[in-house]
Design a protein around this motif. Structure first.
Motif, mmCIF file in Angstrom:
data_model
loop_
_atom_site.group_PDB
_atom_site.id
_atom_site.type_symbol
_atom_site.label_atom_id
_atom_site.label_comp_id
_atom_site.label_asym_id
_atom_site.label_seq_id
_atom_site.Cartn_x
_atom_site.Cartn_y
_atom_site.Cartn_z
ATOM 1 N N SER A 203 -1.568 -7.368 5.696
ATOM 2 C CA SER A 203 -0.396 -8.173 5.356
ATOM 3 C C SER A 203 -0.190 -8.192 3.850
ATOM 4 O O SER A 203 -1.135 -8.021 3.066
ATOM 5 C CB SER A 203 -0.567 -9.606 5.871
ATOM 6 N N TYR A 204 1.042 -8.435 3.439
ATOM 7 C CA TYR A 204 1.350 -8.563 2.012
ATOM 8 C C TYR A 204 0.680 -9.783 1.395
ATOM 9 O O TYR A 204 0.553 -9.861 0.176
ATOM 10 C CB TYR A 204 2.861 -8.622 1.796
ATOM 11 N N MET A 230 10.053 -9.889 -0.640
ATOM 12 C CA MET A 230 10.913 -10.185 0.515
ATOM 13 C C MET A 230 10.200 -9.890 1.824
ATOM 14 O O MET A 230 10.327 -10.638 2.797
ATOM 15 C CB MET A 230 12.233 -9.414 0.390
ATOM 16 N N PHE A 231 9.437 -8.789 1.863
ATOM 17 C CA PHE A 231 8.627 -8.521 3.056
ATOM 18 C C PHE A 231 7.688 -9.697 3.334
ATOM 19 O O PHE A 231 7.540 -10.145 4.474
ATOM 20 C CB PHE A 231 7.791 -7.256 2.873
ATOM 21 N N PRO A 304 1.733 -2.471 5.896
ATOM 22 C CA PRO A 304 1.416 -3.795 6.427
ATOM 23 C C PRO A 304 2.255 -4.161 7.650
ATOM 24 O O PRO A 304 3.276 -3.523 7.941
ATOM 25 C CB PRO A 304 1.741 -4.728 5.245
ATOM 26 N N GLN A 305 1.821 -5.216 8.335
ATOM 27 C CA GLN A 305 2.474 -5.603 9.577
ATOM 28 C C GLN A 305 3.924 -6.038 9.345
ATOM 29 O O GLN A 305 4.780 -5.904 10.236
ATOM 30 C CB GLN A 305 1.700 -6.747 10.231
ATOM 31 N N GLU A 306 4.233 -6.507 8.131
ATOM 32 C CA GLU A 306 5.601 -6.946 7.846
ATOM 33 C C GLU A 306 6.552 -5.780 7.593
ATOM 34 O O GLU A 306 7.769 -5.961 7.590
ATOM 35 C CB GLU A 306 5.633 -7.862 6.618
ATOM 36 N N LEU A 394 9.476 0.709 8.663
ATOM 37 C CA LEU A 394 9.939 1.076 7.330
ATOM 38 C C LEU A 394 11.367 0.591 7.076
ATOM 39 O O LEU A 394 12.231 0.692 7.934
ATOM 40 C CB LEU A 394 9.864 2.593 7.144
ATOM 41 N N ARG A 395 11.585 0.043 5.886
ATOM 42 C CA ARG A 395 12.891 -0.468 5.482
ATOM 43 C C ARG A 395 13.298 0.191 4.165
ATOM 44 O O ARG A 395 12.466 0.746 3.449
ATOM 45 C CB ARG A 395 12.844 -1.987 5.305
ATOM 46 N N THR A 396 14.583 0.077 3.820
ATOM 47 C CA THR A 396 15.071 0.667 2.585
ATOM 48 C C THR A 396 15.209 -0.403 1.500
ATOM 49 O O THR A 396 14.833 -1.552 1.688
ATOM 50 C CB THR A 396 16.420 1.354 2.818
ATOM 51 N N TYR A 397 15.765 -0.003 0.373
ATOM 52 C CA TYR A 397 16.003 -0.926 -0.732
ATOM 53 C C TYR A 397 17.326 -1.656 -0.529
ATOM 54 O O TYR A 397 18.117 -1.312 0.356
ATOM 55 C CB TYR A 397 16.045 -0.164 -2.058
#
Length: 419
Positions: A203-204, A230-231, A304-306, A394-397
């Motif tokens: 995790s973060y 934010m994550f 990480p899980q987030e 996976l997310r973007t900016y």
């Protein structure tokens, strides 16, 4: 066909050195530099509105490509160290098609390249390149909005259609791949040194853990630190609001002021992590893979899980290209599994072609000793071939609609790493 690398395997070429500086794509050197880039973004151009329906897209494609013919040459602009210097793939392309390629490593960062080409494109002038590789960014958004890129004719991209990974047909910055298709991608996640951390972080929250006080590395890049905060707060960066940015900035300020962060780094984080000056940090996937491969370290990379960040460098054709048919033919050539595998063997970043894994394993089967092991390592690495579960996380900016939003974002996050 013969593999283009022949007897000169990619992995013997000092991997960490050849990629140094690549991630300048997202580094902003203060608000003055950001302001300069955004001023360039704001230069008036006679751009066309982005087509909003498939029928409009098809109409734009037909309008542009009608009557276009092969000329036998491509001028290709890319980042430094993003292809084997011997250019085996380009040589194979010329051998097969007769089309020659002039390849120049002229793109050093998104802001300076955009500032160079934007006035020329606005004036309808040639930038002297038919093909370029550019990162998803506020500048790419402007290139699209101002109508400076060619709408791609997907009938001319059969290999892309057949071989591209599903993740790359859903890019928020270019839905439907109207103007861009990926060259390569990378991930920003957490890296740690198992000599100092026994339990893998999931995790973060680990980056805010007091037990790692003074041993945490964060990036100096505003977008990278913003995403991680934010994550940690359960916010999707690409759907975030200015109110979310304030919450994320407060969390980052708390982390900094409590002494948890040792330093805010550019790509130089990799050596302190290997030496133990820091134990855990933000990291780019390619850096960790290459460091382990070239120096024999055992650094670990975690999604990480987030979730984590994915960035993509993309092929695109500028509207003033003199040789667009040759350029789109070259784009599609890199979506052959053998060519995508050959490229991934050298650059070690995420390939958008999943079947490249089989091509690399086929090369491994013909190799021996260290070469064989290294090729197998590349093929089996989730840092080159992420799993479906990885991609799902996976997310973007943040995607900025205008320069004011970008300025607001920078004013919130940039002071964290500089005060």
């Amino acid at each position: 066909m013969n593999h283009p690398h022949g007897k000169d395997p990619a992995f013997l070429r000092g991997m960490t050195q050849r990629r140094l500086g690549r991630r300048d794509a997202f580094r902003l050197t203060g608000l003055s530099a950001a302001g300069l880039a955004l001023a360039a973004c704001g230069v008036q151009g006679k751009g066309a509105a982005r087509p909003t329906s498939s029928a409009q897209v098809q109409s734009e494609v037909e309008k542009y490509w009608s009557g276009k013919a092969k000329n036998g040459h491509v001028n290709f602009a890319n980042w430094p160290l993003y292809m084997d210097p011997k250019q085996p793939e380009l040589k194979e392309f010329t051998k097969r098609t007769g089309t020659t390629v002039t390849y120049k490593e002229v793109i050093q960062e998104t802001t300076s390249w955009y500032a160079k080409i934007q006035p020329q494109l606005a004036a309808g002038q040639s930038i002297n390149y038919d093909l370029m590789v550019f990162t998803n960014s506020v500048q790419l958004t402007q290139l699209i909005k101002l109508g400076y890129l060619v709408p791609l004719d997907h009938d001319r991209l059969p290999n892309f259609t057949k071989n591209v990974g599903a993740r790359y047909t859903q890019e928020a910055f270019d839905p439907g791949n109207v103007y861009t298709v990926p060259w390569a991608s990378g991930m920003t996640g957490i890296a740690y040194n198992p000599k100092y951390i026994d339990t893998p972080p999931t995790s973060y929250s680990a980056l805010w853990d007091p037990k790692y006080k003074g041993k945490v590395g964060m990036m100096a890049d505003s977008q990278e630190i913003a995403n991680f905060a934010m994550f940690a707060l359960g916010i999707d960066p690409d759907k975030s609001t200015p109110a979310d940015w304030e919450k994320a900035a407060a969390k980052l300020t708390e982390q900094r002021d409590s002494g948890i962060v040792r330093k805010y780094y550019d790509q130089s984080y990799i050596d302190p992590l290997a030496k133990g000056d820091i134990w855990i940090c933000q990291a780019w996937s390619g850096d960790i893979f290459q460091k382990n491969l070239s120096d024999g370290t055992d650094l670990k990379f975690v999604i990480p899980q987030e979730g984590a960040t994915i960035w993509t460098d993309n092929f695109m054709i500028p509207k003033t290209a003199a040789n667009p048919v040759d350029a789109i033919t070259l784009i599609d050539f890199f979506y052959e599994a053998d060519m995508a595998g050959s490229l991934a063997e050298y650059i070690n970043y995420v390939t958008p072609v999943p079947s490249a894994k089989d091509a690399i394993l086929a090369d491994a089967a013909k190799a021996s000793g260290t070469d064989k092991k290294t090729l197998e390592m590349i093929a089996d690495s989730p840092l080159v071939f992420p799993s479906d579960d990885d991609y799902a996380k996976l997310r973007t900016y943040v995607t900025f609609d205008n320069s004011e939003e970008h300025k607001k974002f920078e004013s919130v996050f940039q002071p964290i790493t500089t005060s």
